[in-house]
Design a protein around this motif. Structure first.
Motif, PDB file in Angstrom:
ATOM      1  N   LYS A 122       0.840  -1.196   0.000  1.00 31.88           N
ATOM      2  CA  LYS A 122       0.000   0.000   0.000  1.00 31.88           C
ATOM      3  C   LYS A 122       0.876   1.246   0.000  1.00 31.88           C
ATOM      4  N   VAL A 123       0.511   2.209  -0.854  1.00 33.24           N
ATOM      5  CA  VAL A 123       1.295   3.434  -0.987  1.00 33.24           C
ATOM      6  C   VAL A 123       0.363   4.638  -1.064  1.00 33.24           C
ATOM      7  N   LEU A 124       0.690   5.687  -0.298  1.00 38.02           N
ATOM      8  CA  LEU A 124       0.010   6.971  -0.432  1.00 38.02           C
ATOM      9  C   LEU A 124       0.927   7.887  -1.228  1.00 38.02           C
ATOM     10  N   VAL A 125       0.413   8.420  -2.315  1.00 37.19           N
ATOM     11  CA  VAL A 125       1.193   9.300  -3.173  1.00 37.19           C
ATOM     12  C   VAL A 125       0.773  10.736  -2.884  1.00 37.19           C
ATOM     13  N   CYS A 126       1.748  11.567  -2.533  1.00 39.71           N
ATOM     14  CA  CYS A 126       1.493  12.966  -2.194  1.00 39.71           C
ATOM     15  C   CYS A 126       2.241  13.895  -3.137  1.00 39.71           C
ATOM     16  N   ASP A 127       1.783  15.132  -3.164  1.00 37.56           N
ATOM     17  CA  ASP A 127       2.478  16.182  -3.915  1.00 37.56           C
ATOM     18  C   ASP A 127       3.011  17.196  -2.916  1.00 37.56           C
ATOM     19  N   SER A 128       4.293  17.525  -3.057  1.00 37.44           N
ATOM     20  CA  SER A 128       4.912  18.530  -2.192  1.00 37.44           C
ATOM     21  C   SER A 128       5.763  19.456  -3.039  1.00 37.44           C
ATOM     22  N   GLY A 129       5.268  20.658  -3.266  1.00 32.99           N
ATOM     23  CA  GLY A 129       6.002  21.625  -4.079  1.00 32.99           C
ATOM     24  C   GLY A 129       6.241  21.159  -5.502  1.00 32.99           C
ATOM     25  N   GLY A 130       5.300  20.393  -6.027  1.00 31.81           N
ATOM     26  CA  GLY A 130       5.429  19.908  -7.398  1.00 31.81           C
ATOM     27  C   GLY A 130       6.180  18.604  -7.521  1.00 31.81           C
TER      28      GLY A 130
END
Length: 378
Positions: free
Chosen positions: A143-151
């Motif tokens: 299981k993986v949570l994909v996030c965006d941080s500053g592009g």
């Protein structure tokens, strides 16, 4: 059992309001003069792509967990997310807390957040602020949570995902929509100052009515709704929200009532700030609980309290003195003039009031006292 002992007829079942004067419970119709809607709230789960495949926990379902997750990702940096992040970290989970805003506990002043964040770091919590959750993936059981941080894309592997980004009112499937009972932009039932809906005999209280989603506020509203429902023909009482306290039960605890500094600035409210660090308090020193402070906002040149924040051990208990003072129009002079037991944590409130008093003792008065004492010495 408690309510039955008080004489309340308790019926278990699924209820639905069928008219302003009737409620149906599993096929049984009850008639009444007044109805109180207290259906509460439920966790809000954002529509994140793939979250249903990976599964998730909420503040309602987390209590069903029987095995400690090795890797826990907590989505949300508010009070619930912060409390549960620290709890699981201290139980032994590897915790990553994800918050889209610049810092956790964003409603509190920056130095308050800093004190909690420092402890979270000590507890081994990986706090990721300014991270926006984009999607969940399930690949070969991982299981993986994909996030965006500053592009940039940030991938967080987890065993369990705990969603704690807020709560919503429970208004569906109970007949409110069919009756045309209005709701607010926040999704809560629209009520007036007497807790009445558009139907004067249908009341609402608690999380379903808002605007404060706290158990103690729900109990406060319930009193007004009940009195008005039972005795509205004789007199009515307006719900009073003038002084609302709350606490976040992290370690250190954070408790507040009224305005804090950032809110006062946002609202252009003139104010003065007085602080007292717990590092100077004997009881805190004795118990090695010196992290924290008492911070009080007052009117410029006056002792009238606009708000208070306490960070530290038992902050949720200590704030009550300021709640009482604000509710009854008592200023810091009254707090200062009240005897506090030594050595207790409650003395911090008095010492904060003492700091305010010293800052507002005029130089002219001090010069006069100096001359008087010099004259006494001859």
């Amino acid at each position: 059992e408690r309510y039955r002992a008080l004489g309340v007829d308790c019926i278990n079942g699924r209820a639905r309001i069928t008219s302003p004067y009737s409620v149906e419970v599993d096929g049984r119709t009850l008639t009444t003069r007044s109805i109180i809607v207290a259906t509460g709230g439920s966790p809000f789960v954002p529509p994140i792509e793939g979250i249903e495949k990976t599964g998730y926990l909420t503040s309602d379902t987390v209590w069903q967990v029987r095995e400690l997750p090795k890797r826990l990702v907590v989505l949300g940096g508010g009070p619930i997310g912060s409390e549960l992040s620290q709890a699981f970290a201290r139980l032994g989970s590897q915790v990553t807390q994800v918050e889209m805003l610049p810092r956790i506990l964003m409603r509190e002043d920056p130095e308050v957040t800093a004190l909690v964040s420092e402890q979270f770091k000590t507890d081994g919590i990986n706090v990721l602020t300014a991270h926006q959750a984009r999607r969940c993936e399930l690949n070969d059981g991982q299981k993986v949570l994909v996030c965006d941080s500053g592009g940039e894309e940030v991938r967080l592997e987890f065993d369990e995902l705990l969603v704690a980004v807020g709560r919503k009112s429970v208004t569906d499937s109970c007949g409110l929509e069919e009756l045309g009972i209005d709701t607010t932009a926040a999704g809560t039932v629209k009520v007036n100052e007497y807790m009445q809906t558009k139907f004067p005999n249908i009341f609402a209280c608690g999380d379903v009515a808002g605007p404060y989603q706290f158990t103690h506020v729900a109990a406060h509203q319930a009193w007004y709704a009940t009195v008005n429902a039972l005795l509205g023909g004789l007199w009515r009482v307006r719900a009073d929200y003038s002084v609302i306290p709350w606490a976040t039960f992290t370690d250190p605890e954070v408790a507040r009532v009224g305005l804090n500094e950032q809110e006062a600035k946002e609202q252009n409210i003139p104010h003065e700030i007085t602080t007292f660090p717990l590092a100077d308090l004997d009881r805190a020193i004795a118990e090695s609980e010196t992290r924290g402070l008492v911070k009080v906002l007052t009117r410029p040149g006056k002792d009238r309290i606009l708000g208070a924040t306490i960070v530290g051990e038992h902050a949720g208990d200590l704030i009550t003195e300021f709640v009482t003072a604000m509710r009854n129009g008592l200023g810091l002079n009254k707090v200062l003039g009240t005897i506090h037991i030594y050595p207790t944590l409650a003395e911090a409130n008095k010492f904060a009031a003492g700091n305010w008093k010293r800052a507002h003792t005029s130089a002219r008065t001090l010069r006069w006292i100096k001359r008087y004492l010099s004259w006494q010495r001859g």
